[in-house]
Scaffold this active site. Sequence first.
Site, mmCIF file in Angstrom:
data_model
loop_
_atom_site.group_PDB
_atom_site.id
_atom_site.type_symbol
_atom_site.label_atom_id
_atom_site.label_comp_id
_atom_site.label_asym_id
_atom_site.label_seq_id
_atom_site.Cartn_x
_atom_site.Cartn_y
_atom_site.Cartn_z
ATOM 1 N N THR A 220 -3.653 3.201 4.699
ATOM 2 C CA THR A 220 -3.564 3.571 3.286
ATOM 3 C C THR A 220 -2.751 2.594 2.457
ATOM 4 O OG1 THR A 220 -1.686 4.964 3.862
ATOM 5 C CG2 THR A 220 -3.826 6.031 3.766
ATOM 6 N N ALA B 117 3.440 9.148 0.842
ATOM 7 C CA ALA B 117 3.914 8.200 -0.172
ATOM 8 C C ALA B 117 5.150 8.715 -0.888
ATOM 9 C CB ALA B 117 2.797 7.905 -1.175
ATOM 10 N N ILE C 134 1.504 6.015 -10.026
ATOM 11 C CA ILE C 134 0.663 5.294 -9.077
ATOM 12 C C ILE C 134 1.416 4.033 -8.661
ATOM 13 C CG2 ILE C 134 -1.563 4.186 -8.690
ATOM 14 C CD1 ILE C 134 -1.656 7.264 -9.052
ATOM 15 N N PRO D 102 -2.132 0.487 -7.908
ATOM 16 C CA PRO D 102 -3.480 0.927 -8.312
ATOM 17 C C PRO D 102 -4.588 0.475 -7.368
ATOM 18 C CG PRO D 102 -2.273 0.049 -10.192
ATOM 19 C CD PRO D 102 -1.454 -0.268 -8.973
ATOM 20 N N GLU E 147 -5.443 13.346 0.046
ATOM 21 C CA GLU E 147 -6.247 14.554 0.254
ATOM 22 C C GLU E 147 -7.101 14.903 -0.965
ATOM 23 O OE1 GLU E 147 -6.035 15.772 3.237
ATOM 24 O OE2 GLU E 147 -3.991 15.621 3.986
#
Length: 712
Positions: free
Chosen positions: A466, A508, A602, A605, A678
């Site tokens: 990820t 995260a 974020i 990005p 998710e």
Amino acid sequence: MTMEDRNKTIGKGIDRIDGILKITGKAAYATDYPAKNMTYAVLFKSTIASGKIIKIDSDEAKNAAGVLTVITHENAPKLNIKGGLRGGALLQDPEITFHGQHIGLVVAETFEQATTAAHLIKVEYEQSKSEKTDFEQEAKNPVMPKGAALQDFVKGAGKSATVSADVKIEEHYETPIEHHHPLEPHSTVAVWEGDNLILYNGSQIINGAQNSAAATLNLKPEQVRIISPYIGGGFGSKGGQWANLVLTAVAAKMVNRPVKLALTRQQMFNSVGLRQRNVQKITLAASKDGKLTTLAHETVSHTAIDDEYIEPCGDCSKIMYEVPNVLISYRSVPMHIILPTYTRGPGKSTGSFALESAMDELAHKLGMDPIDLRIINEPTKDPSNGKPWSSRTTVQCLKEGAKAFGWNKRKTEPGTNKIGDDLVGYGVACGTYPARQRDSSAVIKLSLKNKIVFATVEIAASDLGTGTNTILAQTAADGLGIPVSQITMKIGDSSLPPAAGSVGSVGAASFANAVNDACTKITDELLLKSGKQFFVRPTASDLMISENTASFETRSESTAPGEAEKYSCHSFNANFAEVRINNITGMVKVTRFLAVTGAGKILNPKTARSQIIGGAVWGIGMALTEESIIDPRYGNFATRSFADYHVPSNLDVGKLDAIFINEIDLIPNKMGVKGIGEVGIVGVAAAIANAVFNATGKRIRSLPITPDKLLS
């Protein structure tokens, strides 16, 4: 934008710092670790679904070339079956509870020798006469689940309020068994060093794997070290650990040499859980102007015969819309099938298919735009518990998405938009997933060389692909005042400071806040050490240089703000799908897909977009191709490879795009980071199913949507 802002890396789509390692094959995954005198283990499995083993004849296998040992329940050491591993199958007794249960393993000098010998094992069974392998039959008598969170949730008058409704729908929606199938199958290398054990293993929760392996093996956690810097996907299957992890360690102890065990793709179907089949009954009632009055979401699913896991399919229904009368219920069917487990967007992805399809049906029945129906039922606070939202972006996602997607081009009458032999349709659906931070620790070590400051960040985080390494390096770079190129990341090792896992969209937020807190702490400590006062707060780098400090380190423990519990904290999205369906063949192609997501700050990005696009591809598979089929006569999977379990390929996927809402929400955590791993799949299948209806006028309520269902 200030000069300071220009120098910040958080919020910029920088390339992955480990990207070159991955594309050149230098990133080491679990089975890439070399060990002296490596041996190889291969599992063999039961061929019945229920009963017990009467006899195992392994003589021929033991005498085969290269074989070192054969391990079964007859000679396996005593293990703690309540140590935290999922799915049982630890070779502790002759009982069989599902087809494909581990019943032994062969250890040999080579993988080929172990595989050959495993085929020489002869097993005699006493088969049970009461196998429960037919869901259709067993679902006639479901039972109440044991879990407290799965008891009936009733608000207002519950389902009974439907009687007086102006408009209502009541339909069943079905999702099949799905499998995780990460690119890297589950695999482990076990190396004993005296009484201490090293396990090279793909683990979404590093410390969780350490604790469960230690407990199962009757060891102390400090005797077990998990090393897992790179993981080739997991999607929940590598969150809780399974028997293969510990059985590799057992084999290594018994042959007194390192052992490598890697599941085959076929073994993945009955070794590491699955997303269970769900039959969901949705009842919606509304007034003529579209205001919802009743929502009932009743789920029947299956679980293992000796353990329980039920997807929370009703979670979205609890909070997505303002409804005075609500019923959320679950009923389970214990079966002789491997224990289901967390699968990407557990409960929310499958539950949103049912809820958001039903909302589309209700909108059509009312003659309303599906977006308008959702907006007029937008709740001002969490309907399930009355807590205020920390933030909620559903309406903004819908409006921004409609504009960007060209929703105004949608034809309201189904089956009227045609291009040649193709029918074209538009669909929309919403989704949500909780935003949470979990306790995590981090160590930062600074060093000064030639007036240049370098940092090493240590945290037992995991990276499923990820981009964890990258976003944490960005966080540290900004927090310390140095470029990303001067950051060294050390993650994926249980000997590092403990951290949360890459599960449930907590990774995260938990990891980044831990690193950010450590950056703040080390700067404070350097400032105090200098004994000076500054008009402008210096960075840690400034202080290292000005004080000529050769090295300095600190450790920080990070927890979620106490205020977060007083709010309902979530990420939200709106999904827009365009499909083209060949009127002759019934083939469906998702030609365009747009996901609009409100997920706080974020961090990167580029990696965030990759997460959302990945979720969309998962949702396309869920909607159109993926289905695991059990043969009810035997309890085994008829689908056993990628030849018959179809995941979307490049040709199945059209143009995908992602938009992030500019959202500042500092309630869930100091940095305002929310999870996106998710939520990216939630609502996707429903958007596609709704687009199929808009294209054809046919409502397919049983996934996947295959040509035979459209042409029948």
